[in-house]
Design a protein around this motif. Structure first.
Motif, PDB file in Angstrom:
ATOM      1  N   ASP A  51       6.067   0.581  -1.580  1.00 28.90           N
ATOM      2  CA  ASP A  51       6.692  -0.536  -0.879  1.00 28.90           C
ATOM      3  C   ASP A  51       7.783   0.003   0.045  1.00 28.90           C
ATOM      4  N   VAL A  80       1.883  -0.160   1.613  1.00 28.17           N
ATOM      5  CA  VAL A  80       0.741  -1.076   1.505  1.00 28.17           C
ATOM      6  C   VAL A  80       1.062  -2.154   0.484  1.00 28.17           C
ATOM      7  N   ALA A  81       0.374  -3.273   0.574  1.00 27.07           N
ATOM      8  CA  ALA A  81       0.493  -4.322  -0.428  1.00 27.07           C
ATOM      9  C   ALA A  81      -0.192  -3.877  -1.710  1.00 27.07           C
ATOM     10  N   ALA A  84      -3.781  -4.807  -1.935  1.00 28.44           N
ATOM     11  CA  ALA A  84      -4.578  -4.027  -0.985  1.00 28.44           C
ATOM     12  C   ALA A  84      -4.901  -2.659  -1.563  1.00 28.44           C
ATOM     13  N   MET A 154      -4.552  -1.608   4.621  1.00 33.18           N
ATOM     14  CA  MET A 154      -4.131  -2.984   4.886  1.00 33.18           C
ATOM     15  C   MET A 154      -5.144  -3.704   5.780  1.00 33.18           C
ATOM     16  N   PHE A 157      -7.938  -4.921   3.672  1.00 32.08           N
ATOM     17  CA  PHE A 157      -7.508  -6.057   2.866  1.00 32.08           C
ATOM     18  C   PHE A 157      -7.485  -7.329   3.705  1.00 32.08           C
ATOM     19  N   ALA A 158      -6.964  -7.252   4.905  1.00 26.12           N
ATOM     20  CA  ALA A 158      -6.947  -8.413   5.795  1.00 26.12           C
ATOM     21  C   ALA A 158      -8.361  -8.856   6.142  1.00 26.12           C
ATOM     22  N   ALA A 184       4.028  -6.677   3.323  1.00 24.08           N
ATOM     23  CA  ALA A 184       2.952  -7.410   4.010  1.00 24.08           C
ATOM     24  C   ALA A 184       3.468  -8.230   5.183  1.00 24.08           C
ATOM     25  N   LEU A 187       1.192  -7.804   8.191  1.00 25.19           N
ATOM     26  CA  LEU A 187      -0.159  -8.252   7.850  1.00 25.19           C
ATOM     27  C   LEU A 187      -0.244  -9.773   7.886  1.00 25.19           C
ATOM     28  N   ASP A 347      -2.306 -11.348  -6.552  1.00 25.69           N
ATOM     29  CA  ASP A 347      -2.388 -11.338  -5.093  1.00 25.69           C
ATOM     30  C   ASP A 347      -1.576 -12.503  -4.538  1.00 25.69           C
TER      31      ASP A 347
END
Length: 476
Positions: A51, A80-81, A84, A154, A157-158, A184, A187, A347
């Motif tokens: 993070d 990254v999340a 993700a 990411m 994930f999106a 995020a 994102l 999530d």
């Protein structure tokens, strides 16, 4: 080292305690225990995400050093999340470690562990702790470890949500994105815009902001209300630091409770079996006739274990959620011929999207939609700086001493029932609920309440916190 321990989800502790041997050693234990190898391919890759905390890059380097020492190849995924990274681990058939303290203050951090099959469970945590205890003492390794870079985590994930919904799913909606230091933050802006919404970034921060989606900071509530008062938004959305918990606010800037978001997701996806901890409102059972609701202790590992058990018993359309709003999807979901694959880890993006989809579908206000869900009136907050050695005796006495329990709650009513599934949850004669539990992630005593109206819930919450503070001789 005693201050570094597994909480409700992942290893947590002060940065000063985690740096060096604690993070390196627990990574070695993860790899040596056999947990990391479960379901993994033969390439022995360890994915490492982080993070935006100041300490996260250094801790990620500790994890990379451990991977090299254990004969694994560290793969740096960068900021990254968490969901993700979990998705990437499952798709790559590789274990992963997410360096994050989630919502807790910047002087703390943590590690979340994933196998190629998903988030680890409590038995895995025990295996890691056992392997750590068997390591031959602290190993000093300050060498810089070059790690292969994994890009596109990411973006993939999106794409999961963009491909499921299509480009016009949110057309006409006006959405503010409270960016702060969420991993995020970009994102969300890009994804919502790709889905057709008019998006305005808000409140980006260069330093870490500990956004807790269960216990909102007063300054965050003020900012959200001020942004909403301009009339520019149908909703304002955000996440916690590692983007596994959502923050969704209605058109007035009022945050939507996490368990309400969970029920909203269940409605949108048509889920029939829901798993949620005891901290979610007791009205969850009544909010969706015909659904099966299973209760657990607090923590995503418990929710995942119960979802897996439900599926093994033949339940279909299974999902889970926590009172913090994070949603765990155990079943594949079809929508207009498109499949959203299961992602059984917490999530934030799915609840955000479902809330916005409902605004668009109904053409009304989010505050009105929330009222139709019928999830009752609840509130939650916490006393910070309360270590386990102080909260533990208080909770133990509430549980074991009938007289003390009755006297403690006497100012607000007679005790009609109680349980100690996770902390002490008391049902009062008028139907109200007061629930105390120690946080598994930080030195905090949490208080959750339910009452007949939102005003009564806020009053009861204030009483519950004040009463606990007096019992603990807590200094605010």
């Amino acid at each position: 080292m005693e201050a570094v321990r597994f909480g409700t989800s992942g290893l947590r502790g002060l940065v000063s305690d985690l740096l060096g041997w604690a993070s390196l050693g627990h990574t070695l234990a993860f790899l040596a225990s056999g947990v990391a190898a479960r379901g993994a391919g033969a390439d022995r890759l360890l994915l490492i995400g982080e993070d935006l905390r100041a300490s996260s890059p250094a801790l990620a380097q500790d994890c990379a050093r451990a991977a090299r020492l254990a004969g694994w190849t560290p793969v740096a995924c960068g900021p990254v999340a968490t969901p993700a990274l979990a998705l990437q681990a499952m798709q790559r058939r590789s274990p992963a470690i997410m360096v994050t303290g989630s919502h807790i203050p910047d002087d703390r951090n943590g590690l979340k562990f994933y196998t190629a099959e998903g988030e680890i469970d409590k038995a895995d945590e025990m295996a890691i702790m056992t392997a750590f205890a068997g390591l031959p003492g602290p190993i000093s390794n300050d060498d810089d470890v070059p790690a292969a870079a994994e890009t596109g985590v990411m973006a993939r994930f999106a794409a999961r949500y963009r491909d499921w919904l299509g480009p016009d799913a949110l057309t006409g909606l006006r959405v503010g994105v409270y960016q702060h230091s969420s991993v995020a933050r970009d994102l969300l802006v890009d994804l919502l815009a790709d889905l057709g919404a008019q998006v305005e970034p808000l409140g980006r921060s260069a330093s870490f902001v500990p956004v807790d989606t269960e216990a909102h900071r007063r300054e965050d509530l003020t900012r959200l209300a001020e942004w909403a008062a301009t009339g520019r938004f149908d909703a304002i959305v955000s996440t916690d630091g590692d983007a596994d918990r959502p923050l969704v606010c209605d058109e007035t800037g009022r945050p939507v409770r996490g368990d309400v978001l969970g029920l909203l997701v269940a409605d949108v996806l048509g889920l029939r079996t829901l798993v949620t901890p005891v901290t979610s409102s007791s009205s969850v059972e009544a909010a969706g006739p015909g659904r099966t609701v299973l209760r657990t202790r607090v923590g995503s590992p418990f929710v995942i274990e119960a979802m897996q058990a439900a599926q093994a018993q033949g339940h279909e359309a299974v999902g889970g959620f926590e009172a913090n709003g994070g949603f765990l999807l155990a079943s594949d979901i079809e929508r207009d011929g498109r499949i959203l694959a299961a992602l059984p880890t917490r999530d934030s993006v799915l609840p955000i999207l479902c809330a916005l989809l409902e605004i668009g579908r109904r053409g009304g206000r989010l505050s009105d939609i929330v009222q139709t869900i019928g999830a009752g009136n609840a509130a939650a907050d916490r006393l910070q700086g309360v270590p386990a050695e102080r909260s533990g005796p208080f909770l133990a006495r509430l549980e074991s001493d009938v007289g003390y329990r009755s006297r403690h709650f006497a100012p607000v009513g007679a005790v009609a029932g109680w349980d100690a599934i996770d902390g002490v949850r008391v049902h009062l004669a008028d139907g109200s609920v007061v629930h105390y539990r120690a946080s598994g992630n930080a030195p905090e005593l949490r208080c959750y309440v339910e009452a007949g109206s939102s005003e009564a819930a806020e009053t009861l919450l204030k009483w519950g916190l004040t009463r606990a503070a007096d019992a603990l001789e807590y200094q605010t």
